[in-house]
Design a protein around this motif. Structure first.
Motif, PDB file in Angstrom:
ATOM      1  N   TYR A 149      28.222  50.083 111.089  1.00  0.00           N
ATOM      2  CA  TYR A 149      29.511  49.951 110.403  1.00  0.00           C
ATOM      3  C   TYR A 149      30.488  49.123 111.235  1.00  0.00           C
ATOM      4  O   TYR A 149      31.245  48.323 110.697  1.00  0.00           O
ATOM      5  N   SER A 150      30.486  49.360 112.555  1.00  0.00           N
ATOM      6  CA  SER A 150      31.425  48.619 113.401  1.00  0.00           C
ATOM      7  C   SER A 150      31.141  47.126 113.288  1.00  0.00           C
ATOM      8  O   SER A 150      32.067  46.315 113.205  1.00  0.00           O
ATOM      9  N   ALA A 151      29.844  46.773 113.260  1.00  0.00           N
ATOM     10  CA  ALA A 151      29.491  45.353 113.142  1.00  0.00           C
ATOM     11  C   ALA A 151      29.899  44.834 111.774  1.00  0.00           C
ATOM     12  O   ALA A 151      30.486  43.758 111.651  1.00  0.00           O
ATOM     13  N   LYS A 152      29.637  45.625 110.737  1.00  0.00           N
ATOM     14  CA  LYS A 152      29.915  45.148 109.386  1.00  0.00           C
ATOM     15  C   LYS A 152      31.412  44.936 109.161  1.00  0.00           C
ATOM     16  O   LYS A 152      31.818  43.965 108.540  1.00  0.00           O
ATOM     17  N   TYR A 153      32.244  45.877 109.670  1.00  0.00           N
ATOM     18  CA  TYR A 153      33.674  45.789 109.383  1.00  0.00           C
ATOM     19  C   TYR A 153      34.474  45.171 110.519  1.00  0.00           C
ATOM     20  O   TYR A 153      35.695  45.050 110.434  1.00  0.00           O
ATOM     21  N   GLY A 154      33.793  44.817 111.600  1.00  0.00           N
ATOM     22  CA  GLY A 154      34.472  44.146 112.699  1.00  0.00           C
ATOM     23  C   GLY A 154      35.523  45.000 113.378  1.00  0.00           C
ATOM     24  O   GLY A 154      36.510  44.498 113.902  1.00  0.00           O
ATOM     25  N   ARG A 155      35.360  46.312 113.341  1.00  0.00           N
ATOM     26  CA  ARG A 155      36.263  47.198 114.086  1.00  0.00           C
ATOM     27  C   ARG A 155      35.525  48.483 114.409  1.00  0.00           C
ATOM     28  O   ARG A 155      34.473  48.772 113.827  1.00  0.00           O
ATOM     29  N   LYS A 156      36.076  49.235 115.342  1.00  0.00           N
ATOM     30  CA  LYS A 156      35.390  50.432 115.823  1.00  0.00           C
ATOM     31  C   LYS A 156      35.397  51.517 114.747  1.00  0.00           C
ATOM     32  O   LYS A 156      36.454  51.986 114.326  1.00  0.00           O
ATOM     33  N   VAL A 157      34.208  51.919 114.309  1.00  0.00           N
ATOM     34  CA  VAL A 157      34.090  52.984 113.315  1.00  0.00           C
ATOM     35  C   VAL A 157      33.385  54.165 113.981  1.00  0.00           C
ATOM     36  O   VAL A 157      32.371  53.977 114.644  1.00  0.00           O
ATOM     37  N   THR A 158      33.939  55.364 113.844  1.00  0.00           N
ATOM     38  CA  THR A 158      33.262  56.545 114.390  1.00  0.00           C
ATOM     39  C   THR A 158      32.657  57.352 113.246  1.00  0.00           C
ATOM     40  O   THR A 158      33.252  57.468 112.170  1.00  0.00           O
ATOM     41  N   VAL A 159      31.460  57.868 113.490  1.00  0.00           N
ATOM     42  CA  VAL A 159      30.806  58.739 112.517  1.00  0.00           C
ATOM     43  C   VAL A 159      30.536  60.069 113.209  1.00  0.00           C
ATOM     44  O   VAL A 159      29.708  60.148 114.104  1.00  0.00           O
ATOM     45  N   LYS A 160      31.264  61.100 112.809  1.00  0.00           N
ATOM     46  CA  LYS A 160      31.044  62.425 113.399  1.00  0.00           C
ATOM     47  C   LYS A 160      30.170  63.249 112.485  1.00  0.00           C
ATOM     48  O   LYS A 160      29.951  62.878 111.321  1.00  0.00           O
ATOM     49  N   ASP A 161      29.688  64.376 112.981  1.00  0.00           N
ATOM     50  CA  ASP A 161      29.097  65.327 112.049  1.00  0.00           C
ATOM     51  C   ASP A 161      29.539  66.740 112.430  1.00  0.00           C
ATOM     52  O   ASP A 161      28.733  67.664 112.527  1.00  0.00           O
ATOM     53  N   THR A 162      30.858  66.883 112.629  1.00  0.00           N
ATOM     54  CA  THR A 162      31.437  68.186 112.941  1.00  0.00           C
ATOM     55  C   THR A 162      30.880  69.243 111.983  1.00  0.00           C
ATOM     56  O   THR A 162      30.918  69.064 110.778  1.00  0.00           O
ATOM     57  N   GLY A 163      30.357  70.317 112.552  1.00  0.00           N
ATOM     58  CA  GLY A 163      29.690  71.337 111.749  1.00  0.00           C
ATOM     59  C   GLY A 163      30.654  72.358 111.177  1.00  0.00           C
ATOM     60  O   GLY A 163      31.848  72.344 111.474  1.00  0.00           O
ATOM     61  N   PRO A 164      30.128  73.260 110.355  1.00  0.00           N
ATOM     62  CA  PRO A 164      30.970  74.304 109.761  1.00  0.00           C
ATOM     63  C   PRO A 164      31.385  75.329 110.809  1.00  0.00           C
ATOM     64  O   PRO A 164      30.694  75.524 111.797  1.00  0.00           O
ATOM     65  N   ARG A 165      32.539  75.979 110.596  1.00  0.00           N
ATOM     66  CA  ARG A 165      32.955  77.058 111.489  1.00  0.00           C
ATOM     67  C   ARG A 165      32.513  78.382 110.909  1.00  0.00           C
ATOM     68  O   ARG A 165      32.417  78.524 109.695  1.00  0.00           O
ATOM     69  N   GLU A 166      32.315  79.320 111.785  1.00  0.00           N
ATOM     70  CA  GLU A 166      31.992  80.666 111.304  1.00  0.00           C
ATOM     71  C   GLU A 166      33.222  81.261 110.625  1.00  0.00           C
ATOM     72  O   GLU A 166      34.348  80.938 110.980  1.00  0.00           O
ATOM     73  N   ASP A 167      32.997  82.134 109.669  1.00  0.00           N
ATOM     74  CA  ASP A 167      34.085  82.821 108.994  1.00  0.00           C
ATOM     75  C   ASP A 167      35.038  81.885 108.270  1.00  0.00           C
ATOM     76  O   ASP A 167      36.231  82.167 108.173  1.00  0.00           O
ATOM     77  N   VAL A 168      34.529  80.751 107.843  1.00  0.00           N
ATOM     78  CA  VAL A 168      35.348  79.856 107.033  1.00  0.00           C
ATOM     79  C   VAL A 168      34.614  79.544 105.742  1.00  0.00           C
ATOM     80  O   VAL A 168      33.428  79.216 105.751  1.00  0.00           O
ATOM     81  N   LEU A 169      35.310  79.723 104.641  1.00  0.00           N
ATOM     82  CA  LEU A 169      34.790  79.327 103.338  1.00  0.00           C
ATOM     83  C   LEU A 169      35.951  78.608 102.655  1.00  0.00           C
ATOM     84  O   LEU A 169      36.978  79.223 102.384  1.00  0.00           O
ATOM     85  N   PHE A 170      35.777  77.312 102.433  1.00  0.00           N
ATOM     86  CA  PHE A 170      36.899  76.532 101.932  1.00  0.00           C
ATOM     87  C   PHE A 170      37.120  76.745 100.441  1.00  0.00           C
ATOM     88  O   PHE A 170      36.172  76.876  99.671  1.00  0.00           O
ATOM     89  N   ALA A 171      38.382  76.767 100.061  1.00  0.00           N
ATOM     90  CA  ALA A 171      38.732  76.864  98.650  1.00  0.00           C
ATOM     91  C   ALA A 171      40.020  76.082  98.415  1.00  0.00           C
ATOM     92  O   ALA A 171      40.781  75.811  99.357  1.00  0.00           O
ATOM     93  N   TYR A 172      40.230  75.755  97.178  1.00  0.00           N
ATOM     94  CA  TYR A 172      41.338  74.882  96.791  1.00  0.00           C
ATOM     95  C   TYR A 172      42.068  75.542  95.633  1.00  0.00           C
ATOM     96  O   TYR A 172      41.465  76.263  94.840  1.00  0.00           O
ATOM     97  N   ALA A 173      43.357  75.297  95.526  1.00  0.00           N
ATOM     98  CA  ALA A 173      44.096  75.786  94.365  1.00  0.00           C
ATOM     99  C   ALA A 173      45.107  74.724  93.951  1.00  0.00           C
ATOM    100  O   ALA A 173      45.662  74.027  94.804  1.00  0.00           O
ATOM    101  N   LEU A 174      45.319  74.599  92.657  1.00  0.00           N
ATOM    102  CA  LEU A 174      46.235  73.572  92.153  1.00  0.00           C
ATOM    103  C   LEU A 174      47.202  74.192  91.157  1.00  0.00           C
ATOM    104  O   LEU A 174      46.790  74.883  90.230  1.00  0.00           O
ATOM    105  N   ASP A 175      48.487  73.941  91.396  1.00  0.00           N
ATOM    106  CA  ASP A 175      49.549  74.550  90.602  1.00  0.00           C
ATOM    107  C   ASP A 175      49.868  73.669  89.382  1.00  0.00           C
ATOM    108  O   ASP A 175      50.485  72.619  89.515  1.00  0.00           O
ATOM    109  N   LEU A 176      49.419  74.117  88.210  1.00  0.00           N
ATOM    110  CA  LEU A 176      49.612  73.303  87.009  1.00  0.00           C
ATOM    111  C   LEU A 176      51.076  73.261  86.572  1.00  0.00           C
ATOM    112  O   LEU A 176      51.476  72.376  85.836  1.00  0.00           O
ATOM    113  N   ASN A 177      51.861  74.219  87.027  1.00  0.00           N
ATOM    114  CA  ASN A 177      53.288  74.173  86.703  1.00  0.00           C
ATOM    115  C   ASN A 177      53.989  73.063  87.470  1.00  0.00           C
ATOM    116  O   ASN A 177      55.066  72.628  87.083  1.00  0.00           O
ATOM    117  N   LYS A 178      53.414  72.644  88.584  1.00  0.00           N
ATOM    118  CA  LYS A 178      54.095  71.678  89.436  1.00  0.00           C
ATOM    119  C   LYS A 178      53.620  70.247  89.225  1.00  0.00           C
ATOM    120  O   LYS A 178      54.407  69.309  89.355  1.00  0.00           O
TER     121      LYS A 178
END
Ligand code: SF4
Ligand code: SF4
Lengths: 315, 187
Positions: free
Chosen positions: A79-108
């Motif tokens: 990617y760095s070669a293709k885009y001509g700038r430094k690109v980082t690719v991480k693979d930060t793993g999941p944390r224990e005791d975390v389950l992601f969720a999302y909520a969206l306020d339709l009134n807002k």
């Protein structure tokens, strides 16, 4: 006939996809047409893969830590070669005791689509040609929630408009995800922290998952995505916003590259009215838990038992 | 012996001392959106006598649209008459503008509760740690609080009330190109 000719010529043109390669193999055409030096060197240019290592890369779930590290390094270089700038690719793993969720306020929500383009910038979505938006903002007439009668192309001078309300939809990260079951090659799965992710390198582009998803949460790269180098977000994650290629399926990952670092997804930060809420379902003090305990929430197409971790509420 | 006592007393004072502002300011917020034309209010009000009679202002502040249950209240219900650069609660406690959420919360208890929990209003920062709050007044004009997507504020990231462009119709980019390509190829 012209179709198979085209395949043969694309071998050198770095255009062919894994899918075409497989097709070609079946026809017995490719093996004969691969130039010997390319095979011998395992060099660049072979079928659009930058190296043999990339071509033979395993499914992310099966890679050893060393193989993962090597794959990340290789992608960073590519990617760095293709885009001509430094690109980082991480693979930060999941944390224990975390389950992601999302909520969206339709009134807002005022339907301003700031979230859509915040997402485009963060997640390196294509800027030219065939468009991909992870978030679709649907407009409904007041009192109606019939998806067939929703409008996503509304374009007034000012929002919000009288007589309408807006409902943004993206991947809902179902606990019982139909897309994951549909994939014939296990290129998509649910991570321990609840994120439904895709290994773009392993995806064969069959789009079974897209057919299985009841929410139009998934998108297909019909073209090589075009991102001007100056607009590229160089902070990427293997399972998230790293540049994708033609022929793969992709979707919202709740900004895995941000959320796994403790940050809010880009759409949360882009929303001017604060309609978007995000957090850890397992933390009793989180915003998400507060909403579940104090607000009237619903999930779209609940009757399908997909168990989305994306809640709509009226704040 | 006496010297030891003095030392102990000094230590106790140091431990007990807490900066007052930190204790009072429960939520870190960006500076309140105060108009430079008016604030600090004491610039003018220091030399003016205070008339505590509720009335319609006709000479000054006529640009303020007052549309907030105006039949029941007026300026000095929220602005402090003795210290013009502050607000006050119903209890009489004086407040900085940076703490105005407590003032709003006197009536809008449900919204205040949601705001404190990070649900009402925009929240940035980290889901697992420090969050940045906005004051009620960053999004609502306290004198006319009905919500409008405001065209100015840097803190909400909006430039105007126009929505961003709608999405493309799927295939609208590739399909015509492909059709043209086929045409050129003589199919
Ligand atoms: S398109 Fe890719 S992710 Fe979707 S089902 Fe097919 S291989 Fe799996
Ligand atoms: S940015 Fe917020 S208000 Fe605007 S469309 Fe998205 S969710 Fe709705």
């Amino acid at each position: 006939m012209s179709e198979s000719k085209r395949q043969v010529t694309t071998v050198d043109a770095r255009q062919a996809s894994r899918r075409k390669f497989l097709k070609g193999l079946a026809a017995g055409a490719v093996a004969a047409s691969v130039p010997a030096p390319a095979l011998a060197q395992g060099g660049r240019g072979f079928l659009g893969y930058s190296s043999w290592a990339e071509y033979f890369q395993k499914n992310y779930l099966l890679m050893s830590p060393e193989e993962k590290a090597a794959a990340l390094r290789r992608l960073e270089e590519k990617y760095s070669a293709k885009y001509g700038r430094k690109v980082t690719v991480k693979d930060t793993g999941p944390r224990e005791d975390v389950l992601f969720a999302y909520a969206l306020d339709l009134n807002k929500c005022v339907g301003c689509r700031r979230c859509v383009y915040g997402c485009v910038r963060e997640n390196n979505l294509p800027r030219e040609g065939e468009q991909i938006h992870y978030i679709k903002v649907l407009r409904f007439e007041d009192g109606v929630m019939d998806f067939e009668r929703s409008d996503r192309y509304y374009d007034p001078k000012e929002v919000p408009e009288d007589g309408y309300y807006y409902m943004p939809v993206q991947c809902l990260h179902c606990r019982n995800a139909p897309c994951v079951k549909a994939c014939p090659v296990k290129a998509t799965w649910t991570e321990p922290d609840g994120l439904v992710v895709v290994d773009y390198n392993w995806c064969i582009g069959c789009r079974y998952c897209m057919a299985a998803c009841p929410y139009e949460g998934r998108n297909f790269n019909w073209q090589d995505p075009v991102i001007p180098s100056s607009e590229l977000n160089p902070e990427t994650h293997y399972l998230g916003n790293r540049p994708r290629m033609r022929g793969t399926v992709e979707k919202c990952t709740f900004c895995i590259q941000r959320s796994r670092e403790g940050r809010y997804p880009a759409c949360v930060e882009a929303c001017p009215v604060g309609a978007r809420k995000f957090g850890n379902l397992l933390d009793p003090k989180s915003e998400i838990r507060y909403i579940l305990e104090n607000k009237r929430v619903f999930r779209i197409k609940e009757e399908l038992l997909t168990e989305p971790k994306f809640f709509y509420f009226f704040g | 012996m006496r010297r030891v006592w003095v030392l102990a007393a000094v230590c106790a004072c140091v431990v007990a001392w807490e900066p007052e502002t930190d204790a009072a300011q429960e939520f870190a917020v960006p500076p309140p959106p105060l108009s430079e034309d008016y604030y600090p209010c004491s610039q003018c009000h220091a030399d003016l006598s205070t008339d505590p009679t509720p009335r319609q202002l006709t000479d000054e502040h006529t640009d303020i649209v007052f549309d907030h249950a105006e039949q029941f209240r007026w300026c000095l219900d929220c602005h402090d008459a003795r210290d013009r650069d502050k607000l006050h609660l119903q209890s009489g406690e004086r407040l900085d503008f940076g703490e105005s959420y407590r003032l709003c919360g006197q009536c809008h208890g449900d919204k205040y509760r949601d705001w404190r929990a990070g649900i009402h209003g925009k929240r940035t920062g980290r889901w697992d740690g420090e969050k940045q709050y906005l004051l009620c007044a960053h999004c609502h004009d306290p004198h006319s609080p009905r919500y409008v997507l405001r065209a100015d504020p840097a803190w909400t990231g909006t430039s105007d009330r126009q929505p961003e462009p709608p999405p493309q119709v799927p295939g609208s980019q590739t399909l015509p190109a492909r059709r043209e390509g086929q045409g050129a190829g003589g199919h």
